[in-house]
Design a protein around this motif. Structure first.
Motif: not given
Length: 252
Positions: A223-240
């Motif tokens: 369950a520890a998974g990838d401990r280097s990544r600790r962020e809440l998924p969020a909406v992000r604008r993405h350009d082509s």
């Protein structure tokens, strides 16, 4: 990375008011679980505890921010867990904190919220024998686990277990009445990994069982998974055409 930091959360109520439970777990189920993880993971983990009656149930923002994996055991006082603490734990799970939900924690506020279902089941507390069968022998949580685990005395949990279809089914259990139960299930929510493991009624010494403790320790590492990544998924604008720079070497 350094050692996995584990917080073992326990309701710690049965142990305070029921002599039978206090005899089995004189310093609480949470400490039995803590010792089991420490003995099996050694220097790969540091383990702390928190209980219901501590301020903020011991799950402050600071504690959760420093927790890689949280284990959760509750039963008699699910309703006493403050909603703001549940919200805090929920946010940290979605951000990448691992969560192990144990036995009657299936009815906890945090597990029912993460599952989005009633999480109801059949049960019988009549000193049943439980056999825990491995159905995914190559899964990391099943590493070193006998097939089956034999638990001489345990509460029966049976289907229907009202949960979403698990990402992975690692264990199923059978009981003396012929019932079966999905006793070891994994889920992902946001960036967090969740493992539900059912053995562990307070009336029986299940958290002294070496194979049960090995499953929990394996579950912590998974369950520890990838401990280097600790962020809440969020909406992000993405350009082509807006991609991260390639890490591949360029030609001279």
């Amino acid at each position: 990375m350094g050692a996995i930091h584990v917080t073992v959360w326990g309701e710690n109520r049965h142990e305070q008011v029921e002599p039978k439970v206090a005899e089995i777990y004189p310093d609480g189920m949470h400490n039995a679980i803590r010792r089991g993880i420490e003995a099996r993971l050694g220097g790969r983990a540091t383990v702390g505890t928190a209980t219901l009656d501590e301020p903020e149930h011991g799950l402050t923002e600071e504690v959760l921010a420093g927790t890689d994996v949280l284990t959760w055991w509750g039963h008699a006082a699910h309703g006493e867990v403050a909603d703001e603490v549940v919200e805090r734990v929920h946010r940290h799970v979605l951000s990448g904190m691992g969560l192990l939900v144990l036995h009657s924690g299936h009815f906890s506020k945090i597990f029912t919220r993460l599952m989005g279902t009633t999480c109801s089941l059949r049960w019988r507390s009549e000193n049943d024998r439980e056999l825990v069968w491995t159905v995914a022998p190559t899964h990391p949580i099943a590493r070193g686990i006998p097939h089956p685990i034999v638990i001489p005395a345990q509460e029966m949990y049976g289907e229907q277990f009202d949960i979403p279809v698990p990402d992975e089914l690692v264990f199923i259990s059978s009981f003396t009445g012929g019932e079966v139960f999905r006793s070891g299930c994994t889920f992902s929510r946001g960036n967090g990994r969740i493992f539900y493991f059912s053995p562990g009624d307070q009336d029986f010494p299940v958290y002294h069982h070496p194979d049960v403790l090995q499953v929990i320790a394996n579950g912590v590492e998974w369950a520890a998974g990838d401990r280097s990544r600790r962020e809440l998924p969020a909406v992000r604008r993405h350009d082509s055409g807006d991609f991260l720079p390639s890490t591949a070497p360029t030609a001279p």
